[in-house]
Every structure is written in C-alpha cells, then in structure tokens.
Design a protein around this motif. Structure first.
Motif, PDB file in Angstrom:
ATOM      1  N   CYS A   1       0.835  -1.193   0.000  1.00 55.52           N
ATOM      2  CA  CYS A   1       0.000   0.000   0.000  1.00 55.52           C
ATOM      3  C   CYS A   1       0.876   1.252   0.000  1.00 55.52           C
ATOM      4  N   VAL A   2       0.507   2.213  -0.826  1.00 52.47           N
ATOM      5  CA  VAL A   2       1.156   3.521  -0.828  1.00 52.47           C
ATOM      6  C   VAL A   2       0.169   4.529  -0.248  1.00 52.47           C
ATOM      7  N   PHE A   3       0.626   5.285   0.744  1.00 49.72           N
ATOM      8  CA  PHE A   3      -0.191   6.286   1.419  1.00 49.72           C
ATOM      9  C   PHE A   3       0.324   7.672   1.034  1.00 49.72           C
ATOM     10  N   GLN A   4      -0.539   8.464   0.394  1.00 56.43           N
ATOM     11  CA  GLN A   4      -0.181   9.824   0.005  1.00 56.43           C
ATOM     12  C   GLN A   4      -0.971  10.807   0.860  1.00 56.43           C
ATOM     13  N   LEU A   5      -0.269  11.669   1.575  1.00 56.20           N
ATOM     14  CA  LEU A   5      -0.911  12.637   2.466  1.00 56.20           C
ATOM     15  C   LEU A   5      -1.423  13.811   1.632  1.00 56.20           C
ATOM     16  N   ILE A   6      -2.669  13.696   1.152  1.00 60.07           N
ATOM     17  CA  ILE A   6      -3.206  14.700   0.231  1.00 60.07           C
ATOM     18  C   ILE A   6      -3.808  15.902   0.949  1.00 60.07           C
ATOM     19  N   ASN A   7      -4.065  15.757   2.251  1.00 60.03           N
ATOM     20  CA  ASN A   7      -4.572  16.882   3.044  1.00 60.03           C
ATOM     21  C   ASN A   7      -4.031  16.746   4.465  1.00 60.03           C
ATOM     22  N   ALA A   8      -3.021  17.532   4.772  1.00 58.47           N
ATOM     23  CA  ALA A   8      -2.370  17.425   6.073  1.00 58.47           C
ATOM     24  C   ALA A   8      -3.230  17.991   7.202  1.00 58.47           C
ATOM     25  N   LYS A   9      -4.156  18.902   6.882  1.00 59.17           N
ATOM     26  CA  LYS A   9      -4.970  19.520   7.923  1.00 59.17           C
ATOM     27  C   LYS A   9      -5.885  18.523   8.609  1.00 59.17           C
ATOM     28  N   ASP A  10      -6.479  17.597   7.830  1.00 61.01           N
ATOM     29  CA  ASP A  10      -7.368  16.612   8.440  1.00 61.01           C
ATOM     30  C   ASP A  10      -6.838  15.185   8.283  1.00 61.01           C
ATOM     31  N   ASN A  11      -5.537  15.071   7.972  1.00 63.03           N
ATOM     32  CA  ASN A  11      -4.872  13.758   7.893  1.00 63.03           C
ATOM     33  C   ASN A  11      -5.536  12.828   6.891  1.00 63.03           C
ATOM     34  N   THR A  12      -5.831  13.352   5.708  1.00 60.69           N
ATOM     35  CA  THR A  12      -6.428  12.519   4.673  1.00 60.69           C
ATOM     36  C   THR A  12      -5.343  11.904   3.801  1.00 60.69           C
ATOM     37  N   PHE A  13      -5.391  10.584   3.660  1.00 59.02           N
ATOM     38  CA  PHE A  13      -4.440   9.842   2.841  1.00 59.02           C
ATOM     39  C   PHE A  13      -5.172   9.187   1.674  1.00 59.02           C
ATOM     40  N   GLU A  14      -4.617   9.354   0.487  1.00 59.88           N
ATOM     41  CA  GLU A  14      -5.067   8.533  -0.640  1.00 59.88           C
ATOM     42  C   GLU A  14      -4.246   7.252  -0.623  1.00 59.88           C
ATOM     43  N   VAL A  15      -4.920   6.124  -0.681  1.00 60.54           N
ATOM     44  CA  VAL A  15      -4.251   4.832  -0.579  1.00 60.54           C
ATOM     45  C   VAL A  15      -4.334   4.090  -1.906  1.00 60.54           C
ATOM     46  N   THR A  16      -3.181   3.730  -2.427  1.00 60.55           N
ATOM     47  CA  THR A  16      -3.108   2.939  -3.651  1.00 60.55           C
ATOM     48  C   THR A  16      -2.594   1.552  -3.281  1.00 60.55           C
ATOM     49  N   ILE A  17      -3.283   0.533  -3.741  1.00 61.07           N
ATOM     50  CA  ILE A  17      -2.983  -0.844  -3.349  1.00 61.07           C
ATOM     51  C   ILE A  17      -2.459  -1.631  -4.545  1.00 61.07           C
ATOM     52  N   PHE A  18      -1.317  -2.261  -4.361  1.00 57.92           N
ATOM     53  CA  PHE A  18      -0.723  -3.112  -5.386  1.00 57.92           C
ATOM     54  C   PHE A  18      -0.728  -4.549  -4.869  1.00 57.92           C
ATOM     55  N   LYS A  19      -1.490  -5.413  -5.556  1.00 56.14           N
ATOM     56  CA  LYS A  19      -1.667  -6.785  -5.094  1.00 56.14           C
ATOM     57  C   LYS A  19      -0.450  -7.651  -5.404  1.00 56.14           C
ATOM     58  N   LYS A  20      -0.114  -8.512  -4.469  1.00 53.75           N
ATOM     59  CA  LYS A  20       0.944  -9.484  -4.711  1.00 53.75           C
ATOM     60  C   LYS A  20       0.462 -10.495  -5.743  1.00 53.75           C
ATOM     61  N   PRO A  21       1.320 -10.904  -6.708  1.00 51.42           N
ATOM     62  CA  PRO A  21       0.910 -11.933  -7.667  1.00 51.42           C
ATOM     63  C   PRO A  21       0.424 -13.184  -6.952  1.00 51.42           C
ATOM     64  N   GLY A  22      -0.744 -13.668  -7.345  1.00 52.46           N
ATOM     65  CA  GLY A  22      -1.295 -14.873  -6.729  1.00 52.46           C
ATOM     66  C   GLY A  22      -2.354 -14.581  -5.695  1.00 52.46           C
ATOM     67  N   ASN A  23      -2.356 -13.356  -5.149  1.00 50.89           N
ATOM     68  CA  ASN A  23      -3.410 -13.008  -4.200  1.00 50.89           C
ATOM     69  C   ASN A  23      -4.727 -12.820  -4.942  1.00 50.89           C
ATOM     70  N   GLU A  24      -5.802 -12.922  -4.197  1.00 46.84           N
ATOM     71  CA  GLU A  24      -7.100 -12.753  -4.824  1.00 46.84           C
ATOM     72  C   GLU A  24      -7.218 -11.377  -5.421  1.00 46.84           C
ATOM     73  N   GLN A  25      -8.032 -11.258  -6.451  1.00 44.63           N
ATOM     74  CA  GLN A  25      -8.193  -9.981  -7.117  1.00 44.63           C
ATOM     75  C   GLN A  25      -8.684  -8.928  -6.136  1.00 44.63           C
ATOM     76  N   GLY A  26      -8.033  -7.781  -6.148  1.00 49.56           N
ATOM     77  CA  GLY A  26      -8.416  -6.691  -5.258  1.00 49.56           C
ATOM     78  C   GLY A  26      -8.155  -5.372  -5.936  1.00 49.56           C
ATOM     79  N   THR A  27      -8.058  -4.347  -5.122  1.00 47.01           N
ATOM     80  CA  THR A  27      -7.841  -3.017  -5.658  1.00 47.01           C
ATOM     81  C   THR A  27      -6.422  -2.861  -6.142  1.00 47.01           C
ATOM     82  N   LEU A  28      -6.231  -2.349  -7.361  1.00 48.16           N
ATOM     83  CA  LEU A  28      -4.914  -2.091  -7.895  1.00 48.16           C
ATOM     84  C   LEU A  28      -4.547  -0.629  -7.838  1.00 48.16           C
ATOM     85  N   GLY A  29      -5.491   0.215  -7.654  1.00 44.79           N
ATOM     86  CA  GLY A  29      -5.147   1.640  -7.599  1.00 44.79           C
ATOM     87  C   GLY A  29      -6.312   2.448  -7.103  1.00 44.79           C
TER      88      GLY A  29
END
Length: 250
Positions: A219-247
């Motif tokens: 998971c990559v956490f991007q601090l897009i709003n420091a005032k209220d601690n909002t993070f955009e989270v991008t998820i990269f699945k490990k090969p072989g794991n069940e299908q999930g969020t890629l971005g």
C-alpha cells in the motif's frame, strides 16, 4: 507535446564511466553539482535519447556528494547497464536530463523499446508491487510512504504503524485523533494513535477487509490533506493473491 533539446546553445552536461558499484546509486560529478546547483533538485527526470520514456529519479546528498538514488536502480536494470558503459547526461529544462548510453566498445546503445516501470494509480503492475509502489512515490507530489502488509496489518483486530520518520516530518502539528483513508472514491475514518509512534488503529481492520488486503500486498499512502490527515491509498496486489484493488483515483 514532447520537449526537444535546445541545441542553439550549449546545455550543461556531464559524462559518467560506469565502474565500481553503480547499480543502486550514481555519483554526480562534484564539479557539475557545484557549477549547476539549479539543475539538480530532489526530483529529476531521465530521458534516454531516441525514446519517449521518462524515468523519475531523486537526488540525495551522501557525505557531501550528490547521487542519483531512488529510481536509479530501476533505470540501470531496465537498460541493462554494465561495467565499462559510458553515459552522457545533457540537461534540457524543467529538471530533465537526456541520456546517451554507450557500451564498452564506445558504440551508442540501441534504445530500449519498452516503457519504463512507472506505475501510476490504476495502472498496477501485478508482478512487481514493490517496484510499482516505489515509482508511484517518486512521481507523487504529496508526502508519501509505503507499507508491505504483514500479519498485524491484515488480522481481524489489526493496525498499521506509520513510519517514524514520516510522522515526525509531516504529522508534527496534528490536533485530531482520526485520519481519513480514501481509495477508489470511497472513504474510511480510522483512529490515529499519537505518541512516539503514530498508528492507524480502530477502523483500520474495516479498511483492510473491504479492500481485500492480504499478506505481502503493498500500500502507498499519500498525504493529500495534512490539515485533516487525509491519505489517498493505492494498493498493489501481490501476484497470486485474490483480485483486489490495484489503484485509487480521487
């Protein structure tokens, strides 16, 4: 629109002969760094001559010497750089360097046709989640960090610890005890434990479950709003794991 190198004047340039250990970082000649400090911000882009590829790299100061560091390893590996090769770096504009690559016979290398391993949200590379995460961090305009999922992150009452240095640098002035995690236009409010270590606690398990996080996903956490601690989270699945969020796209 593709930028072209201005040949009407002499552009700052330097040459590097590859020897010793160049696979993880590359020393920028001290004289070039001293004479052209404005061309070497923390974020640069390398553009191999004859291609449309762009490779984001970061510079880092080690013992008063400047190096290409983060992003350089991927660049060197992708272009199969070898001992004895010679590279010419020519500064263009906007922190961009055109790179001519010569092999140990002094012949210009053929351009590598494939695109660089730059993975943006929604363009996840399933085979290289760590590489994808690193490249996203390099290209991000926001303070970012990554976490590879461990057992403590994916169990039913799990939690996630924010890197100590990241918390000290970017979360020193926080006044509230919650954060918001955003992924694919959906948001989750999680408890933020404060102290020497900052931790996502209550609410993290719901985020992990609803995004199908598994061991070794990244998971990559991007601090897009420091005032209220909002993070955009991008998820990269490990090969072989069940299908999930890629971005995630806001």
């Amino acid at each position: 629109m593709t930028k072209t190198l201005n040949r009407s004047r002499r552009n700052p340039s330097f040459m590097k002969l590859l020897f010793s250990d160049f696979s993880k970082k590359l020393l920028i000649p001290p004289k070039f760094a001293r004479l052209h400090p404005g061309t070497l911000p923390k974020k640069c882009t390398l553009k191999p001559t004859g291609t449309q590829s762009s490779w984001p790299v970061r510079t880092i100061l080690i013992d008063n010497h400047l190096y290409f560091k983060e992003g350089w390893k991927a660049f060197a590996k992708h272009h199969s750089l070898q001992y004895g090769d010679m590279l010419v770096f020519r500064y263009a504009q906007d922190s961009e360097f055109y790179v001519d690559m010569f092999d140990n016979t002094c012949c210009l290398r053929e351009p590598v046709a494939t695109s660089p391993a730059l993975i943006l949200p929604g363009q996840g590379n399933k085979n290289h989640p760590e590489t994808a995460a690193d490249e996203l961090i390099l290209s991000s305009e926001f303070p970012s960090f990554k976490r590879t999922m461990q057992k403590t992150n994916v169990k039913s009452n799990g939690y996630l610890q924010i890197p100590l240095q990241f918390g000290r640098m970017y979360m020193k002035k926080i006044t509230n005890y919650t954060s918001k995690l955003v992924s694919l236009d959906k948001g989750w409010v999680v408890q933020l434990l404060r102290g020497d270590k900052r931790v996502f606690k209550k609410g993290w398990s719901n985020f992990a479950k609803e995004n199908s996080l598994e061991l070794d996903d990244v998971c990559v956490f991007q601090l897009i709003n420091a005032k209220d601690n909002t993070f955009e989270v991008t998820i990269f699945k490990k090969p072989g794991n069940e299908q999930g969020t890629l971005g995630s796209v806001l």
